[in-house]
Design a protein around this motif. Structure first.
Motif, PDB file in Angstrom:
ATOM      1  N   TYR A  25      84.406  26.655  65.056  1.00 35.54           N
ATOM      2  CA  TYR A  25      85.636  26.032  64.561  1.00 35.54           C
ATOM      3  C   TYR A  25      86.841  26.930  64.864  1.00 35.54           C
ATOM      4  N   ASP A  26      86.735  28.207  64.527  1.00 35.39           N
ATOM      5  CA  ASP A  26      87.837  29.139  64.757  1.00 35.39           C
ATOM      6  C   ASP A  26      88.175  29.252  66.244  1.00 35.39           C
ATOM      7  N   ALA A  27      87.158  29.275  67.095  1.00 33.33           N
ATOM      8  CA  ALA A  27      87.397  29.384  68.534  1.00 33.33           C
ATOM      9  C   ALA A  27      88.140  28.153  69.051  1.00 33.33           C
ATOM     10  N   MET A  28      87.699  26.967  68.641  1.00 30.95           N
ATOM     11  CA  MET A  28      88.376  25.751  69.089  1.00 30.95           C
ATOM     12  C   MET A  28      89.804  25.689  68.558  1.00 30.95           C
ATOM     13  N   LEU A  29      89.994  26.060  67.309  1.00 35.27           N
ATOM     14  CA  LEU A  29      91.330  26.062  66.725  1.00 35.27           C
ATOM     15  C   LEU A  29      92.227  27.076  67.445  1.00 35.27           C
ATOM     16  N   ALA A  30      91.678  28.209  67.801  1.00 45.95           N
ATOM     17  CA  ALA A  30      92.451  29.230  68.516  1.00 45.95           C
ATOM     18  C   ALA A  30      92.889  28.724  69.888  1.00 45.95           C
ATOM     19  N   TYR A  31      92.028  27.973  70.574  1.00 50.92           N
ATOM     20  CA  TYR A  31      92.436  27.389  71.852  1.00 50.92           C
ATOM     21  C   TYR A  31      93.603  26.420  71.652  1.00 50.92           C
ATOM     22  N   MET A  89      96.090  30.828  70.857  1.00 47.61           N
ATOM     23  CA  MET A  89      95.748  32.170  70.389  1.00 47.61           C
ATOM     24  C   MET A  89      94.537  32.727  71.117  1.00 47.61           C
ATOM     25  N   ARG A  90      93.894  31.912  71.894  1.00 46.18           N
ATOM     26  CA  ARG A  90      92.750  32.373  72.673  1.00 46.18           C
ATOM     27  C   ARG A  90      93.130  32.253  74.140  1.00 46.18           C
ATOM     28  N   LEU A  91      93.010  33.348  74.843  1.00 41.89           N
ATOM     29  CA  LEU A  91      93.432  33.396  76.231  1.00 41.89           C
ATOM     30  C   LEU A  91      92.240  33.606  77.130  1.00 41.89           C
ATOM     31  N   GLY A  92      92.443  33.393  78.392  1.00 39.91           N
ATOM     32  CA  GLY A  92      91.378  33.590  79.353  1.00 39.91           C
ATOM     33  C   GLY A  92      91.475  32.541  80.435  1.00 39.91           C
ATOM     34  N   PRO A  93      90.601  32.647  81.417  1.00 41.11           N
ATOM     35  CA  PRO A  93      90.698  31.739  82.564  1.00 41.11           C
ATOM     36  C   PRO A  93      90.476  30.262  82.201  1.00 41.11           C
ATOM     37  N   MET A  94      89.783  29.977  81.126  1.00 42.81           N
ATOM     38  CA  MET A  94      89.494  28.588  80.755  1.00 42.81           C
ATOM     39  C   MET A  94      90.365  28.088  79.595  1.00 42.81           C
ATOM     40  N   ALA A  95      91.295  28.907  79.128  1.00 44.33           N
ATOM     41  CA  ALA A  95      92.073  28.567  77.936  1.00 44.33           C
ATOM     42  C   ALA A  95      92.882  27.289  78.107  1.00 44.33           C
ATOM     43  N   THR A  96      93.532  27.124  79.240  1.00 40.45           N
ATOM     44  CA  THR A  96      94.344  25.928  79.464  1.00 40.45           C
ATOM     45  C   THR A  96      93.473  24.682  79.489  1.00 40.45           C
ATOM     46  N   MET A  97      92.337  24.766  80.159  1.00 42.40           N
ATOM     47  CA  MET A  97      91.431  23.624  80.223  1.00 42.40           C
ATOM     48  C   MET A  97      90.883  23.293  78.836  1.00 42.40           C
ATOM     49  N   MET A  98      90.497  24.315  78.080  1.00 39.58           N
ATOM     50  CA  MET A  98      89.969  24.075  76.731  1.00 39.58           C
ATOM     51  C   MET A  98      91.035  23.469  75.825  1.00 39.58           C
ATOM     52  N   LYS A  99      92.262  23.958  75.913  1.00 35.85           N
ATOM     53  CA  LYS A  99      93.333  23.391  75.099  1.00 35.85           C
ATOM     54  C   LYS A  99      93.520  21.918  75.438  1.00 35.85           C
ATOM     55  N   GLY A 100      93.483  21.590  76.709  1.00 39.31           N
ATOM     56  CA  GLY A 100      93.602  20.191  77.127  1.00 39.31           C
ATOM     57  C   GLY A 100      92.493  19.321  76.568  1.00 39.31           C
ATOM     58  N   GLN A 101      91.279  19.847  76.526  1.00 43.08           N
ATOM     59  CA  GLN A 101      90.142  19.089  75.999  1.00 43.08           C
ATOM     60  C   GLN A 101      90.238  18.899  74.487  1.00 43.08           C
ATOM     61  N   LEU A 102      90.833  19.863  73.801  1.00 43.71           N
ATOM     62  CA  LEU A 102      90.831  19.870  72.338  1.00 43.71           C
ATOM     63  C   LEU A 102      92.130  19.368  71.709  1.00 43.71           C
ATOM     64  N   GLN A 103      93.192  19.236  72.473  1.00 42.54           N
ATOM     65  CA  GLN A 103      94.513  19.009  71.899  1.00 42.54           C
ATOM     66  C   GLN A 103      94.643  17.720  71.094  1.00 42.54           C
ATOM     67  N   ASN A 104      93.859  16.718  71.366  1.00 50.24           N
ATOM     68  CA  ASN A 104      93.963  15.460  70.630  1.00 50.24           C
ATOM     69  C   ASN A 104      92.971  15.342  69.480  1.00 50.24           C
ATOM     70  N   LEU A 105      92.253  16.423  69.202  1.00 47.56           N
ATOM     71  CA  LEU A 105      91.272  16.417  68.126  1.00 47.56           C
ATOM     72  C   LEU A 105      91.880  16.998  66.850  1.00 47.56           C
ATOM     73  N   LEU A 134      87.201  18.968  64.886  1.00 47.88           N
ATOM     74  CA  LEU A 134      86.702  20.288  65.285  1.00 47.88           C
ATOM     75  C   LEU A 134      85.585  20.752  64.353  1.00 47.88           C
ATOM     76  N   ALA A 135      85.738  20.507  63.057  1.00 46.42           N
ATOM     77  CA  ALA A 135      84.695  20.883  62.096  1.00 46.42           C
ATOM     78  C   ALA A 135      83.420  20.094  62.345  1.00 46.42           C
ATOM     79  N   ASP A 136      83.553  18.810  62.675  1.00 49.50           N
ATOM     80  CA  ASP A 136      82.378  17.981  62.960  1.00 49.50           C
ATOM     81  C   ASP A 136      81.654  18.479  64.207  1.00 49.50           C
ATOM     82  N   ILE A 137      82.414  18.802  65.245  1.00 50.26           N
ATOM     83  CA  ILE A 137      81.814  19.322  66.482  1.00 50.26           C
ATOM     84  C   ILE A 137      81.146  20.669  66.229  1.00 50.26           C
ATOM     85  N   ALA A 138      81.805  21.522  65.471  1.00 51.38           N
ATOM     86  CA  ALA A 138      81.225  22.828  65.129  1.00 51.38           C
ATOM     87  C   ALA A 138      79.920  22.650  64.352  1.00 51.38           C
TER      88      ALA A 138
END
Length: 112
Positions: free
Chosen positions: A70-76, A80-96, A101-105
């Motif tokens: 949950y914290d990792a997804m929220l950070a994306y 607050m979470r950086l790295g080579p996949m951060a932009t892609m992860m934010k795009g995947q999670l932004q509408n949730l 996020l808690a349900d997925i976790a």
């Protein structure tokens, strides 16, 4: 005494920042794993149908701690979470929502 406080200010600020950024700061809603399963189709491409990533460059999610996921997804979503996949992860999670996020976790944490 005031001089001592002035010298410890950076340490106090660092401690407050650490506490603020710790994983227990975010109040996680109660997750529902059965709802989480329905919300994971886009996750499965990289993280596998069973939570085990088909490529070593992607992390396995099966059996991870619920709060960590949950914290990792929220950070994306909060940049607050950086790295080579951060932009892609934010795009995947932004509408949730935080509940999504808690349900997925919950779903991935219950996998063995």
């Amino acid at each position: 005494m005031a001089n001592l406080f002035n010298r410890s200010y950076p340490l106090t600020a660092a401690i407050l920042l650490t506490v603020t950024m710790s994983s227990n700061v975010y109040a996680m809603p109660q997750g529902d794993a059965s709802k989480g399963e329905i919300k994971t189709p886009s996750c499965r491409f990289c993280h596998g149908d069973n939570g085990i990533a088909p490529q070593p460059s992607y992390p396995n999610l099966a059996g991870q701690q619920q709060q960590y996921l949950y914290d990792a997804m929220l950070a994306y979503t909060n940049d607050m979470r950086l790295g080579p996949m951060a932009t892609m992860m934010k795009g995947q999670l932004q509408n949730l929502s935080p509940q999504d996020l808690a349900d997925i976790a919950a779903y991935y944490s219950k996998m063995k």
